[in-house]
Design a protein around this motif. Structure first.
Motif, PDB file in Angstrom:
ATOM      1  N   VAL A 147       5.436   0.904   1.203  1.00 29.25           N
ATOM      2  CA  VAL A 147       5.552   0.892  -0.250  1.00 29.25           C
ATOM      3  C   VAL A 147       4.849  -0.352  -0.776  1.00 29.25           C
ATOM      4  O   VAL A 147       5.196  -1.466  -0.393  1.00 29.25           O
ATOM      5  CB  VAL A 147       7.036   0.850  -0.673  1.00 29.25           C
ATOM      6  N   MET A 148       3.838  -0.165  -1.606  1.00 26.82           N
ATOM      7  CA  MET A 148       3.126  -1.303  -2.164  1.00 26.82           C
ATOM      8  C   MET A 148       3.589  -1.549  -3.597  1.00 26.82           C
ATOM      9  O   MET A 148       3.483  -0.668  -4.445  1.00 26.82           O
ATOM     10  CB  MET A 148       1.612  -1.030  -2.185  1.00 26.82           C
ATOM     11  N   LEU A 149       4.126  -2.729  -3.851  1.00 23.74           N
ATOM     12  CA  LEU A 149       4.455  -3.085  -5.220  1.00 23.74           C
ATOM     13  C   LEU A 149       3.158  -3.263  -5.987  1.00 23.74           C
ATOM     14  O   LEU A 149       2.167  -3.731  -5.432  1.00 23.74           O
ATOM     15  CB  LEU A 149       5.249  -4.390  -5.254  1.00 23.74           C
ATOM     16  N   ARG A 150       3.154  -2.912  -7.259  1.00 24.31           N
ATOM     17  CA  ARG A 150       1.923  -3.045  -8.050  1.00 24.31           C
ATOM     18  C   ARG A 150       1.709  -4.499  -8.431  1.00 24.31           C
ATOM     19  O   ARG A 150       1.829  -4.898  -9.595  1.00 24.31           O
ATOM     20  CB  ARG A 150       2.006  -2.190  -9.306  1.00 24.31           C
ATOM     21  N   ARG A 151       1.433  -5.277  -7.420  1.00 16.16           N
ATOM     22  CA  ARG A 151       1.210  -6.700  -7.601  1.00 16.16           C
ATOM     23  C   ARG A 151       0.152  -7.123  -6.605  1.00 16.16           C
ATOM     24  O   ARG A 151      -0.272  -6.338  -5.762  1.00 16.16           O
ATOM     25  CB  ARG A 151       2.488  -7.477  -7.304  1.00 16.16           C
ATOM     26  N   PRO A 191      -5.096  -6.570  -5.660  1.00 16.43           N
ATOM     27  CA  PRO A 191      -3.945  -5.676  -5.845  1.00 16.43           C
ATOM     28  C   PRO A 191      -3.621  -4.992  -4.524  1.00 16.43           C
ATOM     29  O   PRO A 191      -4.528  -4.526  -3.838  1.00 16.43           O
ATOM     30  CB  PRO A 191      -4.441  -4.649  -6.861  1.00 16.43           C
ATOM     31  N   ALA A 192      -2.348  -4.933  -4.184  1.00 19.78           N
ATOM     32  CA  ALA A 192      -1.950  -4.408  -2.883  1.00 19.78           C
ATOM     33  C   ALA A 192      -2.356  -2.950  -2.711  1.00 19.78           C
ATOM     34  O   ALA A 192      -2.649  -2.511  -1.604  1.00 19.78           O
ATOM     35  CB  ALA A 192      -0.446  -4.562  -2.704  1.00 19.78           C
ATOM     36  N   THR A 193      -2.384  -2.200  -3.801  1.00 19.01           N
ATOM     37  CA  THR A 193      -2.641  -0.758  -3.678  1.00 19.01           C
ATOM     38  C   THR A 193      -4.078  -0.435  -3.282  1.00 19.01           C
ATOM     39  O   THR A 193      -4.354   0.694  -2.892  1.00 19.01           O
ATOM     40  CB  THR A 193      -2.330  -0.025  -4.997  1.00 19.01           C
ATOM     41  N   VAL A 194      -5.002  -1.400  -3.384  1.00 20.26           N
ATOM     42  CA  VAL A 194      -6.373  -1.076  -3.007  1.00 20.26           C
ATOM     43  C   VAL A 194      -6.658  -1.416  -1.543  1.00 20.26           C
ATOM     44  O   VAL A 194      -7.758  -1.198  -1.063  1.00 20.26           O
ATOM     45  CB  VAL A 194      -7.420  -1.780  -3.916  1.00 20.26           C
TER      46      VAL A 194
END
Ligand SMILES: Nc1ncnc2c1ncn2[C@@H]1O[C@H](COP(=O)(O)OP(=O)(O)O)[C@@H](O)[C@H]1O
Ligand SMILES: [Mg+2]
Lengths: 234, 237
Positions: free
Chosen positions: B84-88, B128-131
């Motif tokens: 789970v990646m926090l949007r940070r 960003p963690a999501t990328v």
């Protein structure tokens, strides 16, 4: 036809020369709607976060009420606020009727459900993503809400802008509770209604330009925000 | 020092809509040794980990840590199969568990930077963690899980979708954590990885513990025919 063209020309002139009356009305409109927006956001955002993370007894009921209130005709809100604030009403002693404060109250009631509903949808989606992780980390209820509100801030700004669009363009409720009094409670929408009725198309159109400009600015901002949100850049 | 082990599991089971996902399970786990849970798909590996962590409801039986369960919970971290990646940013992701538990910001960020370095994410702290790629996300999840210095680290197929290099890097981090005194409780469907990391093995079949024991014994001389077949790569239901 000539009426329309000369009206447009005069309207354009009023805008570029920053006509005093036009500026005053626009400024009041912004002041009322922005104040209402800030207060409404402060109510709606935490409420949306609470609805997302907590399974309390009346949760479904509250969501249903919010959704129902979203479709409430503003005129009815105006009527109810009027009754509450009128001299014989329960809040009559405050003497708020026909003041900007009354208009702010009415706009808050109109936009809180809208902002809360839009915000709740984004926060609920984010919560589904975060749920397992935050539970596993023993994150407190309060911290969960803070985390969601912060990480969804783009989406929340979009919700606020939508609320602003609704507030600034609303006419029915503020006409009733504000009374459209010159130099006191006259704002863009109520002034347009009045000037159109009087046949002063120039001023009405100029006010309309400002209103359209604001609406376009808000929509562009929403569009831009949701694009950056999709691309994962926050 | 809070002591979590020995952990005693007696007749523990969890169900969902009346269907038993795993259990009843009896297990005794002590600290130090890395415990690897293996078994075919749907045998209840994920459910067992969630149950031990307290993330799934215990419908029957008992799970007893050497300290109160609430306290034990504070010394555990869980790495999910799909991180789970926090949007940070990467840095803020790793610092997050410290910040929500009251560590001051500068100290939390220092610790996060340190852990980002250990898992090889120093170059991308601000991103960003999501990328991040799958392997980088998994390493971030590991760093975020280890930054609180847990006594128990649950890992659900930490290398499920990773290539050889990312897998080696993650195994190295896990071996370090083990040496530093963290108890690993993990699942994997990679038998090579199980052999490399496991001190003890729990073999699940149909939601029940089918065979359990020290890794060397289990891998060299499995007792049950099902375990033998599973290790041979045969289909076991
Ligand atoms: N949320 C759920 N709802 C219903 N059934 C589930 C749920 N999660 C898992 N299961 C079922 O429980 C069993 C064990 O699942 P799981 O623990 O995920 O197995 P594994 O991790 O070994 O593949 C499977 O039969 C699966 O279909
Ligand atoms: Mg699984």
């Amino acid at each position: 036809m000539t009426d329309l063209w000369s009206g447009l020309a005069q309207a354009f002139w009023l805008v570029v020369t920053l006509d005093a009356e036009l500026v005053e009305i626009s400024a009041r409109s912004l002041q009322v709607s922005l104040t209402a927006l800030v207060i409404a956001s402060l109510i709606a955002m935490p409420l949306a976060a609470l609805l997302a993370v907590r399974r309390f007894r009346w949760r479904r009921g509250v969501i249903a009420i919010l959704n129902a209130l979203m479709g409430l005709p503003p005129v009815v809100v105006g009527l109810v606020v009027y009754v509450m604030l009128s001299r014989s009403g329960p809040l009559g002693v405050l003497g708020l009727l026909f003041t900007p404060a009354a208009m702010i109250i009415a706009q808050i009631i109109i936009v809180v459900p809208l902002i809360a509903s839009i915000a709740h949808q984004s926060l609920r989606d984010l919560w589904q993503e975060y749920h397992d992780l935050l539970i596993s980390m023993n994150v407190s209820q309060w911290q969960k809400m803070k985390t969601l509100l912060w990480d969804a801030r783009r989406a929340l700004l979009t919700a606020s802008l939508a609320g602003f669009g609704r507030a600034i363009g609303e006419v029915g409720a503020i006409m009733i509770v504000g009374g459209n009094i010159d130099h006191a409670t006259r704002v863009l929408t109520t002034a347009i209604a009045l000037e159109t009725g009087k046949g002063d198309f120039a001023l009405a159109l100029a006010l309309g330009f400002v209103l359209i400009g604001l609406a376009i600015a808000v929509n562009l901002a929403i569009h831009w925000l949701s694009r950056t949100e999709r691309e994962g850049r926050w | 020092m809070t002591e979590l082990f020995p952990l005693k599991v007696r007749g523990a089971a969890t169900a969902r809509r009346g269907k038993m996902l795993v259990g009843p399970v009896d297990l005794d786990l002590c600290g130090q040794k890395a415990c690897v849970v293996i078994g075919p798909n749907g045998s209840g590996k994920t459910s067992l980990l969630r149950l031990l962590h307290g993330a799934a409801r215990l419908h029957r039986g008992t799970i007893t840590w050497a300290c109160p369960t609430d306290e034990a919970r504070h010394h555990q971290s869980f790495v999910f199969q799909r991180p789970v990646m926090l949007r940070r940013s990467v840095l803020d992701n790793i610092a997050y568990p410290l910040l929500v538990h009251g560590v001051k910001k500068p100290a939390a960020l220092d610790a996060a930077r340190d852990w980002a370095g250990r898992v090889g994410l120093t170059e991308m702290l601000r991103r960003p963690a999501t990328v991040l790629s799958g392997g980088e996300q998994q390493k971030l999840a590991l760093a975020r899980a280890l930054v609180t210095r847990p006594k128990v680290l649950f890992l659900d197929e930490p290398c499920a979708a990773l290539d050889g290099r990312a897998m080696r890097e993650i195994e190295a981090i896990l071996t370090d954590a083990k040496t530093a005194g963290t108890k690993l409780i993990m699942t994997t469907h990679d038998m090579g990885q199980a052999r490399r990391l496991a001190d003890e093995v729990v073999f699940l079949l149909g939601g029940l513990v089918h065979e359990t024991g020290p890794a060397t014994t289990f891998f060299d001389h499995p007792e049950t025919p099902e375990a033998r077949a599973f290790l041979n790569g045969d289909i076991v239901e």
